[in-house]
Write a protein that holds these residues in place. Sequence first.
Motif: not given
Lengths: 316, 373
Positions: B86-98, B138-142
């Motif tokens: 598994n990869t931890v991406f540089q941009s994190y690439a977290l799913f914004p709709h989850m 949500h991800i954008d609240e972090l």
Amino acid sequence: MDQNIQSVVEFPESKLERLKAKQRTIRNYFLSAPALIVLTIAASGPLFIMLFYSFLTADEWGGVVWQGSLQGWFEVFMRHDIFDGTLLPADAHLSIFWRSIKLSLVTTLLCIVFGFPTAYFIATRPRSQRSFWLFLVTVPFWTNLLIRTFAIMQILSHSGFVNKFLQSLGLIEEPLRLLYTETAVTIGMAYVYLPLMVLPLYATIERLDFSLLEAAYDLYASRLQVLRRVIIPLVKPGLVAGSILVFIPSIGAYVTPRLLGGGKSLMLGNLIELQFGQGRNWPLGAALSITLLVIVMVAMLFYVRSTSRSGVNHAH
Amino acid sequence: MKQDSIAIKVEGVSKVYGKGESAFLALNNATLNILDNEFFTLLGPSGCGKTTLLRIIAGFENPTQGSILLHGEDISHLPPNLRSVNTVFQSYALFPHMTVAENISFGLEMLNKPKQEIKKTVSKMLSLVHMEELKDRHIDELSGGQQQRVALARALAPEPKVLLLDESLAALDYKLRKEMQIELKRLQHATGITFIFVTHDQEEALTMSDRIAVINEGKLLQVGTPHEIYNKPQDHFVASFVGDTNFLEISSASKSNNNDEVIFLNFNHDQILKVPCKKDMALNKSISIAIRPEKVSLVKDADSALLTGEIVDVSFFGTDTHYSIELDSSSGKAQSFHVRMQNASNQSKQYVAGERVGVIFKAEDIQVIDDSR
């Protein structure tokens, strides 16, 4: 003059600011007044006339008699039997409503099925090539809708390209009856409105963060699961916008069902035209128009609701 | 799990992007072994090929040549979703709709784990990264640091055999980065999963890693513990990229006759230092040596010094003082030399700019660099 300045200076600063803001607002309204007036009259004027006419009595040779009546609205949904005068549902109208909604939904679905891969393809080209592909999508708009529809008639006709091709492959012996069917209407509308699906879809797919797809793929999602769990939820706003843009003109389509449906696959647009023309029943035509408007507004309401919900989900 | 069994074997992996004239060799015949339960770092400047290697291990790129083995199994041509990596991406690439919890459970759901187990693992992961309270956000609240933790938890939840981290701390500010460095090491110990960490920050690599691979221009230059990489750099680039180094060109050197791999380096006043070297080292051209600035001392007495020069700059750094020295040179070519001396409390002798000083260092602190490699 001096005294004027004096009194202004003595104002508390916030009060002065508020006054200035108020002046600005008034000036803005004043400057945009011509546009606002034209827009209001042009947009809502005809609608009110239409609404008004739907409550009048039909004149024998077209036009209206200035006498209030609910006959127009009654005829949208009900009819009297010709022989014994019993009250029956206006099944001809209702079947046309149903066909309009059905064909518009199928058209929308077809546009998604063909528009999504197209939009995805364009959005994943190198940036320098994208405008070329977008340009190709818009090429059909250069030709008149009537001419394009006649072209489809040629392709679908008895001795047209599709039948010739299928016959040469030996798949069919007799030419298929393609033209003047609901299928022909659906194909025609899907072709005409496809760009309206591709463009908003392209706009959302282009903004998609493709590392999210890699992340999902990395987390054991199959390609289909990446599509279902990540791509579709994220491009939903574009999908909904495209669907609305296709559905609304489809349900009110006039030229395409008229030419490709051959008078047998009437849709709402044709029915309305009939009432103002041969039918000589303006109030019914007006009432049908308002009904169409209500259907479109319900679709729009659905759009606003679904986009505002997804907006809460991932507002950036 | 055996401590020294091999988790990832990289065998002669090359990667070429493009074709013909515009072909670009991103990775040149890299071979290395990454052990189980190891914190392994790929270190190099940006564009050196370290991320390419990481993406090949993850399965996002196919190697042009060579193969990748995961616990002995060739995975070179498996797609990413079939690799237990598994990869931890540089941009994190977290799913914004989850939400946070949905993000963490995604991999487990894709593996068709039972619902009960998913729930248990997610709450375990949430507590591991201290995010229990924020699981429904949500991800954008972090904040950036919180997103980093979620990305880690999401990648660790399916218990991969190897975790890849692509410049994962680069986006964080200095203080948060320091915190996350400690956090990452803690997570690696807590989970026992092999971490492969990509960074261009040599300090980060030195403090966190069990072993480091230094890569430059697609070539794997040296693999070793942070201690080895810092103290015994095998290569000019490694010596200069990791920490600060003084390079000296030595024109008069001779090799021992009895072939016990020792080089004699001549300095001022016929002083000779004996330095071990490689067997195949050629002396037909000038060689260079590398000396760390903190391994050097200054003396007032120029007669006993190996080198002499004049101090041109003095910078006080609290715990130590940095001196910039211009060495006396017979060839007339100016060469500067950096010295870092600790400020002991009882130290009385301070040097000032313009002062003439001697430079001394020990033979064991010299690293002979073979530039012909």
